[in-house]
Design an enzyme around this catalytic site. Structure first.
Site, mmCIF file in Angstrom:
data_model
loop_
_atom_site.group_PDB
_atom_site.id
_atom_site.type_symbol
_atom_site.label_atom_id
_atom_site.label_comp_id
_atom_site.label_asym_id
_atom_site.label_seq_id
_atom_site.Cartn_x
_atom_site.Cartn_y
_atom_site.Cartn_z
ATOM 1 N N GLU A 31 0.876 -1.158 0.000
ATOM 2 C CA GLU A 31 0.000 0.000 0.000
ATOM 3 C C GLU A 31 0.922 1.219 0.000
ATOM 4 O OE1 GLU A 31 -2.256 0.824 3.533
ATOM 5 O OE2 GLU A 31 -3.601 2.189 2.476
ATOM 6 N N ARG A 262 6.129 -12.582 9.150
ATOM 7 C CA ARG A 262 6.807 -11.335 8.832
ATOM 8 C C ARG A 262 8.108 -11.252 9.621
ATOM 9 N NH1 ARG A 262 4.399 -6.677 9.129
ATOM 10 N NH2 ARG A 262 2.223 -7.276 9.155
ATOM 11 N N LYS A 272 4.881 0.685 10.202
ATOM 12 C CA LYS A 272 4.915 1.953 9.489
ATOM 13 C C LYS A 272 4.494 3.090 10.409
ATOM 14 C CE LYS A 272 3.792 0.231 4.885
ATOM 15 N NZ LYS A 272 2.714 0.182 3.901
#
Length: 767
Positions: A31, A262, A272
């Site tokens: 994204e 992850r 983020k």
RNA sequence: UGCGAGGUAGUGCAACCGGCACCACGCCUGGCUCUGAACCAGGAAAUCCGGGUUCGAAUCCUGGCCUCGCAGCCA
């Protein structure tokens, strides 16, 4: 260097079975709402690595479905970073927004099929109706609206007639699903928001759970790799693809979502949101601050893409959530730079040394190779040498500890690539060493005259020729290994020494005008990169990429304290309902099962545990009853308990061809010693599959047990002869090999050899 | 709590069908060295716990423990 991870195993399987007609297609779907970091790099290396390995181009697709959060700045940086890492996504990146038309059409299809509806509930109401982890949800009052009405409303949403938040489009799945993701998930929300690519064309935007599977399917992705937190979304992913028929529409097989863990790294944060906070609050200089775990930050720090890819390879891919030791990244960085960074000399904190034996004004041009011999690369430069030189303060000690290999009063050290010098005199001011006076050992360049005792080698520069540099010493951003697990704000655990700017450093003249972005090793100090932003002609700025490994244990500083604060999340969960309880409940409902549990232990000599396991449902118990004609009940029970479940897999007993009498015959044959356990398992698998009669299979294939010494001995000899090396290891004490030999012999007999006989014979032969 | 996923040296990751617990980082010894680097040799160190099946279990069965994820109109 294809590492075999579980994802590649799946792909190999699919290739074998032709699941996707031999195609492999992956994608990386960020994204555009932030900079890429090392965690993304892992995913990029995985996806693009698979693409390269199987000869297909991997798509870079922006998941641009939420214009409020996204920005073109990020789509540019992301493309740049992916290319910099060394991966090719073709001329153009792809965008989920390119599929908005089709997504909308499919949404209308869903509505027409009664599989989606427009819900006018408020956000709070929707949350309320959704229920909770323990209670099922309740249907929205709008759930059963007429198809025509839904269609009209959906079109009004699309046409922009309705303000933000008035209603949403939801899939009509199951409000009582135990998987919360399936409780009528939202497909579209109204957002009168300008989109960077579609402009003002759309007042509604699809949500991830709808847009993502469709995008994958439209692009013909075969293996859609994402992180673990999407495991619960997988059924929804499949639902969208199945009920829209999107794959069939495009003539592709349906994509399969696969989840992996992850990346987490010590001493840094990866979300983020938190990275953005560090940037916005000025704790770092920007997304590309060399302390940041962003690709941009690591690039500026001097990490090369090769090192990052090697790191991704090193840590592997799995489904366990784990935290990687940041030392592994540093290892990869050093390992990479070791091969490519020319060696030069530079001192961080200069200490002046006057060589009283060297004539004033005389300069000698020394030479030094750029690489040590084991790297095997050519190139050398000249290094001027004169009466005044600079060494690092750390390389001199008034009171050297044991094992100190540097300069001290009266000691002699080698100047790297130059003369040996002896410290004669220490100049102190206010109790501080401010300069040294020393003499050089004549004729000591490239050789050591007899009788000269050299303590070590030290780096240096000529005071008259050195060029000044600003050196930035970077260290880990946080002072604790798991900054996100602490109780308070992450900024409380920032490492105050993560950046130290050294203003007065001096480096050898060959570094004058070094290219921004070029990598160097300052010998004995570390790897450095010429800062790409602040360095300019006349102003040399060096970033320390990573220190050299330092194995000197003499005065090694204490390792960073391991702060352990795991209590934060150590809340214990209430116990969940176990399978024991399910079986107990079944018996409560069904008196036949209860009677069986009561009667069977004594009637058939079963353990309580086996009896419990056999009486949790009717079919299992029925099978047992039908099977005990020929065989000992306890043996049948053991077989059903231990061997049936793995043979069944996901199937129900009723879906197989297995019958009680056949099972009884199998167990009887095994009890009678007609066949061995391994053979029985093989036969059993076939019985479950085809309903074959065990006696027939045994007879036709000649599976009878072999107990004959001579026959087995022949196999034993063969195995031992074929593994002479292992036999030696065994004699040398590696007794764990015994099982290996037994296993080989049993395999050699197709499982027919009597294990006890094999053991005895192997033992005999080996002793 | 309902559902889903997971637990192998300090760290990361292997072991297809039950048979040698692999590899790497880190650590420790030693060697080499005009970088206390690199390189070379050696070493210590692990199957969450209990029961069962089996000649043999990290692997199969079973009970338990622990960890992570899901109740955004984020992704």
């Amino acid at each position: 260097m294809a590492t075999g991870d579980f994802i590649r195993d799946i792909i190999e399987d699919d290739l074998r079975t032709g699941k996707h007609a031999g195609r492999v297609k992956t994608r990386f779907p960020p994204e555009p709402n932030g900079y890429l970091h090392i965690g993304h790099a892992k995913s990029i290396c995985l996806n693009f690595g698979i693409g390269d390995q199987y000869g297909s181009r991997t798509n870079l697709r922006f998941d641009d479905t939420n214009p409020a959060k996204e920005d073109v700045e990020y789509v540019e940086s992301i493309q740049h970073d992916v290319r910099w890492l060394g991966f090719d996504f073709g001329e153009q990146a792809l965008y989920a927004s390119d599929y908005f038309d089709e997504m909308y059409e499919l949404a209308e299809d869903l509505v027409r099929a009664g599989k989606a509806y427009v819900d006018h509930c408020s956000e709070d109401e929707i949350r309320d109706y959704r229920g909770s982890l323990r209670e099922p949800g309740r249907p929205s009052p709008y759930r059963d609206r007429a198809v025509e009405e839904n269609l009209t409303l959906l079109r009004r949403m699309r046409d922009g007639d309705l303000p933000d938040g008035t209603c949403v489009l939801r899939a009509r799945i199951d409000m009582s699903a135990s998987n919360m993701k399936l409780r009528d998930p939202l497909l579209y929300r109204i957002r009168h928001e300008h989109h960077d690519r579609t402009g003002d064309a759309w007042p509604i935007y699809p949500l991830y759970d709808y847009a993502h599977p469709l995008s994958d399917a439209i692009e013909g992705i075969t293996h859609s790799i994402c992180t673990l937190e999407f495991e619960n979304n997988r059924p929804l992913y499949d639902w969208v693809i199945e009920h829209t028929g999107v794959s069939e529409r495009h003539g592709f097989s349906r994509p399969q979502q696969i989840e992996f863990a992850r990346l987490k790294l010590d001493y840094t944060v990866m979300s983020k949101r938190k990275l953005l906070l560090l940037v916005e609050d000025g704790h770092v200089s920007g997304w590309d601050d060399p302390r940041m775990p962003t690709i941009a930050g690591m690039r500026r720090r001097g990490y090369r893409p090769e090192a990052i890819r090697a790191f991704a390879d090193l840590i592997g891919v799995a489904k366990v959530n784990s935290t990687v030791d940041i030392g592994k990244l540093e290892f990869c960085v050093r390992d990479d730079l070791n091969q490519v960074a020319p060696r030069v000399l530079g001192v961080l904190r200069p200490l002046k040394v006057t060589l009283t034996s060297w004539p004033e004004g005389e300069v000698e041009e020394l030479t030094g190779p750029y690489f040590p011999a084991d790297i095997g690369k050519p190139g050398e430069r000249t290094i001027p040498f004169g009466r005044e030189i600079l060494i690092d303060r750390d390389d001199f000690s008034l009171d050297p500890p044991a094992g100190y290999q540097r300069l001290a009063p009266g000691r002699t050290v080698r100047l790297r690539h130059g003369y040996a010098i002896t410290c004669d005199e220490v100049v102190e001011e206010d109790g501080e060493v401010v300069a040294l006076r020393a003499s050089h050992v004549p004729d000591s360049v490239g050789k050591t005259p007899a009788g000269v005792d050299i303590s070590g080698v030290v780096h240096w520069v000529s005071a008259a020729h050195a060029v000044p540099a600003e050196v930035r010493l970077y260290d880990r951003l946080f002072s604790v290994p798991r900054p996100e697990e602490g109780a308070g704000d992450i900024t409380e655990t920032l490492n105050p020494d993560s950046l130290e700017v050294v203003g007065g450093a001096m480096v050898e003249p060959s570094l004058d005008g070094a290219k921004p972005g070029s990598h160097w090793q300052l010998e004995r100090v570390g790897y450095f990169v010429v800062d790409a932003v602040d360095s300019e002609p006349g102003r040399l700025v060096l970033n320390r990429t990573v220190t050299l490994r330092d194995s000197w244990t003499g005065t090694a500083e204490a390792p960073a304290p391991q702060v352990q604060e795991k209590s934060a999340k150590a809340k214990t969960r209430p116990p969940k309902k176990s399978r024991v309880e399910y079986r107990a409940e079944a018996r409560l409902r069904d008196p036949v099962l209860a009677d069986r549990l009561a009667a069977w232990p004594s009637a058939y000599g079963l353990s309580e545990e086996d009896a419990d396991l056999l009486t949790g449902d009717r079919p299992t118990g029925d099978l047992f009853v039908e099977a005990i004609g020929a065989a000992t009940p306890a043996a049948v029970a053991r077989w059903i308990v231990n061997e049936l479940p793995p043979a069944l897999g996901d199937r129900e007993l009723a879906d197989t061809a297995l019958t009680g009498p056949a099972l009884g015959a199998l167990v009887a044959a095994m009890e009678a010693g007609e066949i061995t356990g391994p053979v029985a398992k093989d036969v059993f698998a076939e019985m479950v599959e085809t309903g074959a009669d065990p006696r027939t299979v045994i007879a036709e294939r000649g599976l009878a047990q072999v107990s004959d010494d001579a026959a087995i001995a022949a196999i034993v000899d063969g195995v031992l002869a074929a593994n002479a090396g292992k036999v030696d290891e065994y004699s040398a004490g590696k007794t764990a090999l015994f099982g290996f030999f037994v296993g080989q012999v049993i395999k050699g007999s197709q499982g027919k050899a009597n294990p006890q006989v094999v053991q005895r014979l192997v033992r005999d032969r080996l002793s």
